[in-house]
Scaffold this active site. Structure first.
Site, PDB file in Angstrom:
ATOM      1  N   GLU A   1       0.712  -1.225   0.062  1.00  0.00           N
ATOM      2  CA  GLU A   1      -0.070  -0.153   0.029  1.00  0.00           C
ATOM      3  C   GLU A   1       0.991   1.460  -0.043  1.00  0.00           C
ATOM      4  O   GLU A   1       1.876   1.222   0.826  1.00  0.00           O
ATOM      5  CB  GLU A   1      -1.010   0.089   1.194  1.00  0.00           C
ATOM      6  CG  GLU A   1      -2.222   0.289   0.983  1.00  0.00           C
ATOM      7  CD  GLU A   1      -3.102  -0.410  -0.112  1.00  0.00           C
ATOM      8  OE1 GLU A   1      -2.959   0.022  -1.169  1.00  0.00           O
ATOM      9  OE2 GLU A   1      -3.640  -1.529   0.470  1.00  0.00           O
TER      10      GLU A   1
ATOM     11  N   LEU B   1     -12.007   0.643  -3.041  1.00  0.00           N
ATOM     12  CA  LEU B   1     -11.946  -0.517  -4.183  1.00  0.00           C
ATOM     13  C   LEU B   1     -11.963  -0.117  -5.621  1.00  0.00           C
ATOM     14  O   LEU B   1     -12.032  -0.904  -6.476  1.00  0.00           O
ATOM     15  CB  LEU B   1     -13.322  -1.395  -3.697  1.00  0.00           C
ATOM     16  CG  LEU B   1     -13.537  -1.981  -2.421  1.00  0.00           C
ATOM     17  CD1 LEU B   1     -14.835  -2.605  -2.200  1.00  0.00           C
ATOM     18  CD2 LEU B   1     -12.324  -2.684  -1.884  1.00  0.00           C
TER      19      LEU B   1
ATOM     20  N   SER C   1     -13.455   4.350  -9.114  1.00  0.00           N
ATOM     21  CA  SER C   1     -13.104   5.641  -9.981  1.00  0.00           C
ATOM     22  C   SER C   1     -12.192   5.003 -11.286  1.00  0.00           C
ATOM     23  O   SER C   1     -12.458   5.425 -12.417  1.00  0.00           O
ATOM     24  CB  SER C   1     -12.673   6.682  -9.381  1.00  0.00           C
ATOM     25  OG  SER C   1     -11.397   6.185  -8.233  1.00  0.00           O
TER      26      SER C   1
ATOM     27  N   ASP D   1      -4.132   0.755  -9.569  1.00  0.00           N
ATOM     28  CA  ASP D   1      -5.688   0.424  -9.869  1.00  0.00           C
ATOM     29  C   ASP D   1      -6.007   0.211 -11.395  1.00  0.00           C
ATOM     30  O   ASP D   1      -6.873  -0.741 -11.576  1.00  0.00           O
ATOM     31  CB  ASP D   1      -6.630   1.824  -9.434  1.00  0.00           C
ATOM     32  CG  ASP D   1      -5.980   1.931  -8.001  1.00  0.00           C
ATOM     33  OD1 ASP D   1      -5.459   1.220  -7.497  1.00  0.00           O
ATOM     34  OD2 ASP D   1      -6.519   3.174  -7.657  1.00  0.00           O
TER      35      ASP D   1
END
Ligand code: GLA
Length: 723
Positions: A364, A457, A460, A503
């Site tokens: 992360e 999650l 976008s 992402d």
């Protein structure tokens, strides 16, 4: 009702065919049973008749395990150019039923089956719903198509009806929706009649008996056991309905109430009962469309023969070809399909772009530092159903929280106010244009989705990816997946968050059953299998992590701190820090603690140790050492909480509850500052962990919200399916 471009006739309606029934009484799967002389099933006759009546699209609701069987059977229809899609009816539904109640096996019923098809329906105009195992006859579809094309004011639904006597079976009692009519021809109420049969006692007997004068009544009972006696000419609804898309939110609401009333394990949410309730309780007006005598159905095995004989007779009389889908035969119904009622089919490329969200398993806040991460694509998606436009504008609508917008592609760089969802679509367009893709055509469509928004999650990025794929498809252009992921990551920064590239790559390159090791500089994606028997439980902290709001500043601040910390320890890249051996790494860390101010030294320690944890986690995953993986998740959470300052008390609490209940590990996922946590546990522990979260975390906060808690599976990356 939606209208096609340059033509004010309504778009052709869609027919939803409910084919997910269990067929328990009939004894075998009857939806695909050959009945016609050429082997056609009743559902194929439904498509054939509806096509001739002017219907333009077909959605079959099936059970997941029947999907392949249906796909195979549908091939000839697709080959004949029919626009047909499958929707799977499951016991869970991302918006409505996040977890199936323990012990539930029975599908939720016909009303729920329509909701299962909703994604394919919202963007379209009127639609009809029928059962796969009934034969309604061409007249029924024609009359319904007429009604849908020009509905009287205020009518939101239509029920096609038949004379009750014509719908009974010689082989046993049947269930029918008995319709009572208002003076204006709309439905007053519908009663479910069970075990309906002609009243044997009143059968006309003896020579000269006038059957029409003494036509026996129909007798049966209501679901609560009350006796029913009605005239044989009563109107019966056989499950053929007409609707407009605004019925869907009403159905969802009713289904929520049905669930809230804790239904029994076998209780079903029936479409007929729901429409009837809407008529009675909410004054929804439902027109009645009498369809004469044409209905034939297979309730009992003995009925099969009668239907087969009728179809043979109709075929001999020229009403149907023997083989329904040979191309030369098919051309006729398409050409003659009620051209005056409905507009012409769209010629430009359209379809549905589907992009998954992602869950980060570990790694992360290090993607923007150029270090590998380990997410997986989620089985929750953003769907962009679109048609290409001849002109270069984008016109999209979403749900009630995401109102319609439009922009010209040559002005994609102009942003809407901060926080407006169109900015993600603009970013996708801008990214493609900056990359040199020529976008001459725009898109018009609807965005729906099952990725919880602002929950960490990546809803976008899924929207950015879906928008880019739709634009590429509409313009018949292609960009290779990794190149696209990289350009979209850059483009999304225009929205304001200086994010990394995790992402978009996860959404584009996901692989079922696999986590993804994503490397940056240059971008690479390596799927890593997730061992069988392990579950990822996603739990919302019930606090939105709205990236357009305060989170944006906090996130960008972290990114800047990492860059400053790296520079101040005299390094040029984090990858270089990763290359150090154990002893050298310890020295680097100790040096950073000494030379950097407290906050920067903590940020430094997080990035450096998290980078190492990802490498170890990949090794643990490949070695199926999931306890080790869990421990690394725990360490990651501690580091994000203590060194990186992105956790919240609620996230810490979820993580604690999950671990105490037997999870192998748990951590916050995504950028933090709210959003979700992910817990890893063995399949046998999942129930206990979920229950502990419900009791320990959600119950004191008013219960589990719709999207708060679910088990995630690693899914495939984004795709476009053409219409
Ligand atoms: C957001 C960003 C990603 C990544 C995560 C934190 O999701 O979009 O690029 O930085 O936060 O790991």
């Amino acid at each position: 009702m939606r209208h096609v471009e340059s033509d004010d006739r309504p778009e052709r309606p869609t027919l939803v065919i409910l084919a997910a029934g269990q067929s328990t009484r009939f004894g075998r799967a009857k939806q695909l049973e050959p009945v016609g002389p050429g082997g056609g099933s009743l559902l194929e006759y439904a498509v054939y008749d509806a096509l001739r009546a002017g219907f333009g699209h077909f959605v079959l609701v099936v059970r997941e395990r029947q999907r392949d069987e249906f796909e195979a059977r549908l091939r000839p229809m697709r080959g004949a150019g029919i626009s047909l899609s499958l929707a799977c009816q499951r016991l869970v539904h991302p918006d409505l039923v996040p977890l199936a109640p323990p012990g539930r096996v029975r599908p939720w019923g016909t009303g729920f089956a329509v909701l299962a098809a909703a994604t394919s329906l919202r963007r379209r105009g009127a639609f009809a719903v029928c059962n796969a195992d009934d034969f309604y006859g061409r007249v029924a579809y024609e009359r319904l198509a007429h009604a849908l094309a020009a509905p009287p004011p205020g009518i939101r639904a239509f029920a096609v009806t038949y004379s009750l006597a014509d719908t009974l079976s010689a082989f046993g009692g049947v269930s029918r929706g008995l319709c009572e009519e208002q003076p204006d021809g709309t439905l007053l109420r519908m009663t479910e009649g069970l075990d309906l049969r002609l009243d044997g006692a009143a059968q006309p007997t003896g020579e000269g008996a006038d059957a029409s004068a003494v036509r026996p009544d129909v007798v049966g009972c209501t679901p609560s056991g009350a006796a029913i006696r009605v005239g044989a000419d009563s109107q019966a609804c056989m499950g053929l309905w007409g609707f407009f898309p605004d019925i869907l939110p009403l159905l969802s609401r009713r289904f929520e109430s049905f669930l809230a009333a804790s239904p029994g394990i076998d209780d079903e949410f029936y479409l007929s009962e729901t429409v009837s309730n809407l008529v009675v309780a909410e004054r929804t007006r439902c027109g009645l469309v009498p369809a004469g005598k044409g209905w034939k159905g297979v309730t009992f095995p003995g009925d099969h023969e009668g239907v087969a004989v009728s179809l043979r007779q109709l075929t001999d009389a020229g009403a149907y070809p023997v083989d329904l889908w040979t191309p030369h035969v098919h051309a006729e119904p398409v050409r003659s399909a009620q051209a005056s009622l409905f507009g012409p089919p769209q010629a430009l490329p359209g379809g549905v772009a589907t992009a998954p969200g992602r869950i980060n398993l570990i790694g992360e806040h290090i993607d923007y530092n150029g270090l590998p991460v380990l997410p997986m694509a989620l089985d929750r998606h953003i769907h962009l159903e679109f048609e290409a436009l001849a002109h270069a504008t984008v016109e999209l609508e979403g749900d009630s929280a995401h109102g319609p917008f439009a922009f010209r592609l040559d002005r994609a760089a102009e942003s809407a106010p901060a926080g407006h969802w169109s900015n993600y679509v603009r970013a996708a367009a801008r990214g493609l244009l900056d990359h040199g893709v020529e976008l001459r055509r725009g898109i018009r469509g609807t965005v729906t989705g099952t990725v919880p928004v602002a929950e960490g999650l990546s809803s976008s990025s899924a929207l950015v990816v879906a928008s880019a794929l739709a634009l590429l498809h509409a313009n018949e252009e292609q960009v290779e997946a990794l190149e696209l992921a990289a350009l979209l990551a850059r483009a999304e920064r225009h929205v304001g968050v200086q994010g990394g590239g995790m992402d978009q790559a996860a959404s584009l390159c996901g692989q079922e059953g696999h986590a993804l090791r994503i490397d940056f500089e240059p971008l690479r994606v390596t799927p890593v299998p997730v061992p069988e028997g392990w579950r990822w439980i996603i739990a919302s902290s019930l606090t939105r992590a709205e990236k357009a709001g305060a989170v944006r500043e906090l996130y960008n601040e972290r990114r800047a701190q990492c860059a400053e910390a790296l520079e101040r320890v005299g390094r040029t890249s984090w990858l270089e820090v990763m290359e150090a051996d154990q002893a050298e790494f310890a020295t680097i860390l100790a040096g950073a603690q000494k030379s950097l101010p407290l906050t920067l030294s903590r940020r430094f320690r997080h990035v450096a140790t998290e980078g190492r944890r990802v490498i170890e986690a990949e090794r643990a995953l490949r070695g199926e050492n999931m306890s080790a993986f869990g421990r690394l998740m725990n360490a990651s959470h501690a580091s994000l909480r203590d060194d990186f300052g992105v956790s919240t008390p609620a996230l810490d609490e979820i993580v604690g509850v999950a671990r105490d209940a037997g999870a192998a590990g748990a951590r916050l996922t995504g950028a933090g500052f709210g959003g979700c946590a992910v817990a890893l546990c063995g399949a046998d522990e999942a129930k206990a962990v979920i229950e502990a979260l419900i009791d320990g975390f959600y119950a004191p906060r008013g219960g589990v919200g719709r999207r708060a808690l679910f088990v995630a599976d690693a899914s495939n990356g984004a795709i476009v399916t053409s219409e």
